[in-house]
Design an enzyme around this catalytic site. Sequence first.
Site, mmCIF file in Angstrom:
data_model
loop_
_atom_site.group_PDB
_atom_site.id
_atom_site.type_symbol
_atom_site.label_atom_id
_atom_site.label_comp_id
_atom_site.label_asym_id
_atom_site.label_seq_id
_atom_site.Cartn_x
_atom_site.Cartn_y
_atom_site.Cartn_z
ATOM 1 N N LYS A 193 0.873 -1.184 0.000
ATOM 2 C CA LYS A 193 0.000 0.000 0.000
ATOM 3 C C LYS A 193 0.905 1.227 0.000
ATOM 4 O O LYS A 193 1.452 1.614 1.024
ATOM 5 C CB LYS A 193 -0.880 -0.029 1.251
ATOM 6 C CG LYS A 193 -2.230 0.651 1.103
ATOM 7 C CD LYS A 193 -2.173 2.129 0.784
ATOM 8 C CE LYS A 193 -2.106 3.012 2.002
ATOM 9 N NZ LYS A 193 -1.892 4.439 1.662
ATOM 10 N N GLU A 268 7.686 0.492 12.190
ATOM 11 C CA GLU A 268 8.799 1.458 12.148
ATOM 12 C C GLU A 268 8.175 2.838 12.251
ATOM 13 O O GLU A 268 7.539 3.305 11.306
ATOM 14 C CB GLU A 268 9.574 1.320 10.834
ATOM 15 C CG GLU A 268 10.174 -0.043 10.581
ATOM 16 C CD GLU A 268 11.316 -0.369 11.520
ATOM 17 O OE1 GLU A 268 11.795 0.516 12.235
ATOM 18 O OE2 GLU A 268 11.731 -1.547 11.534
ATOM 19 N N CYS A 302 12.624 10.088 9.520
ATOM 20 C CA CYS A 302 12.307 9.535 10.842
ATOM 21 C C CYS A 302 13.488 9.690 11.784
ATOM 22 O O CYS A 302 13.317 9.913 12.977
ATOM 23 C CB CYS A 302 11.907 8.074 10.701
ATOM 24 S SG CYS A 302 13.123 7.099 9.808
ATOM 25 N N GLU A 399 7.747 14.984 17.530
ATOM 26 C CA GLU A 399 8.329 14.879 16.188
ATOM 27 C C GLU A 399 7.706 15.936 15.293
ATOM 28 O O GLU A 399 6.484 15.989 15.156
ATOM 29 C CB GLU A 399 8.059 13.484 15.608
ATOM 30 C CG GLU A 399 8.695 13.302 14.253
ATOM 31 C CD GLU A 399 8.417 11.935 13.646
ATOM 32 O OE1 GLU A 399 7.259 11.495 13.664
ATOM 33 O OE2 GLU A 399 9.366 11.310 13.142
#
Length: 495
Positions: A193, A268, A302, A399
């Site tokens: 996806k 992750e 990330c 973040e």
Amino acid sequence: MTVVDNTEVADLLPADTAVDLYVGGQWRAAAEGATFDDLHPASGRVLARVASASATDVDDAVGAARAQLDGEWGATPGVVCGQILSRVAELIERDAEILARLEALDVGKPVGQPGMLDVPNAAATFRHFAGWADKITGQTIPTAGYFGQPTLSYTVREPVGVIGAIIPWNTPLMIAAWKLAPALAAGNTVVVKPPEDAPLSILHLARLLQEAGLPDGVVNVVPGLGHITGDALVRHPDVDKISFTGSPRVGKIIGAIAAETFKRVTLELGGKSPQIILADADVDAAINGTAMGLFFNQGEVCAAGTRVLVHRSLYDQVVDGLAAAATAQVLGDPLAETTTMGALVNATQRDTVLGYIEAGKREGARVVAGGGAPEGSGFFVQPTIFADATNDMTIAREEIFGPVGTVIPFDDVEEAIAIANDSQYGLAASIWTRDISYGHTLAGKVRAGAVWVNGWAAIDPALPWGGMKTSGVGRELGWAGIEANTEEKVVTVVL
Ligand code: NAD
């Protein structure tokens, strides 16, 4: 196959850019012809209209993938699988310019960056796992026997089954490679996806898998929206594992739903990684490496090293150096060679980042570079450095996923380690020091899945990748990638 021909900036794309579903080896439209608009971040205009897979389309894809587990793929020897994966690596290298261009147009990043990282790393990942495909061995294990009879016990590693791979938009090609190559090397089949913000490079990769001779249905690609296509994949009873890379918010939802059918998961997730600059660091190298960790890929990484912890003796020098590096960034067209920083992926991401910048100002951090959005169209944000920050500020805790650095002083190393570990995240960390021996010691004290001494983002397909705490569950790449894509079975023969 439908190709892009009717959108506002379609002329920027390669003429035969794929925008359909790839299911069972066929390129086709989604059920009822549904599409979504894929935007061009540098202008905000529509780049491509891409097929949007429904739950029915996902069911078709999972069916095709399951059939291959007991079909041609299930009977394919590892050595042949390895040859196919090697061929994929060669084809990625052949189409490197096309892939880099697709990634630049779709994600908004300067074209040189996927040329330098995403594309070669994707090729290297397929090549690495081509090598594993015929080397997935078990063990023979001595035991005490079985009610007085001797036994022979051994283990074998079998494919997990159908893997649902859900990909984020920041480095879609590379992360798709991280999921596909180990899954295929271990004999699995996959339904991918792609991210709705940047699906095009993964659709091109599907073509290369087809050209490399991967049997139809082994890999299926279903672009679509997260809450529809992604959700259908996560809930599908015939999917054995979800390998997800994305935000902690969605990772939590996926983990909970996957638990209902005992799917295996690899998650992750995000990060808020520290860069610790010790008093004895090579300060120029530290500033350069730290600036890369803040601004590469517009900070949409990330592992971005967004908490810069600096010994007070170097604090002003590092703040000035990072401010200069921010000011030197050239924002602009991702296809222009002079551009060093592109646009953020969409308006929501830009507004989220601008909201964090305002929070930093409100909470008392000092802006020494950037601090807003430039004039003009596209989803650009100025590279921004905050000084005089503390680790309890929002800009140090959450973040941001944009080009924003938070520089925090420390007085001794224990304090630096305490600040580094005072975070919900634990993905990566950098330590800058000339004392390599001490660097090893400190690496053991930081709670993170990867620690780089005198570097940032030294990633490699041979090295396991993943995070601690909110940064995720499990590891991918290297041997860990094979373990994550196999079930270990023990066979005991009573002799
Ligand atoms: P996201 O979580 O919004 O989306 C990731 C993917 O999940 C997309 O394909 C999306 O369509 C899909 N999705 C969304 N909702 C879903 C649902 N309910 N069910 C199933 N699928 C769903 O993340 P993003 O904004 O695309 O990416 C940014 C995030 O990814 C950041 O937090 C970043 O740190 C993280 N990331 C982590 C790594 C890593 O290796 N740890 C690498 C890259 C990005």
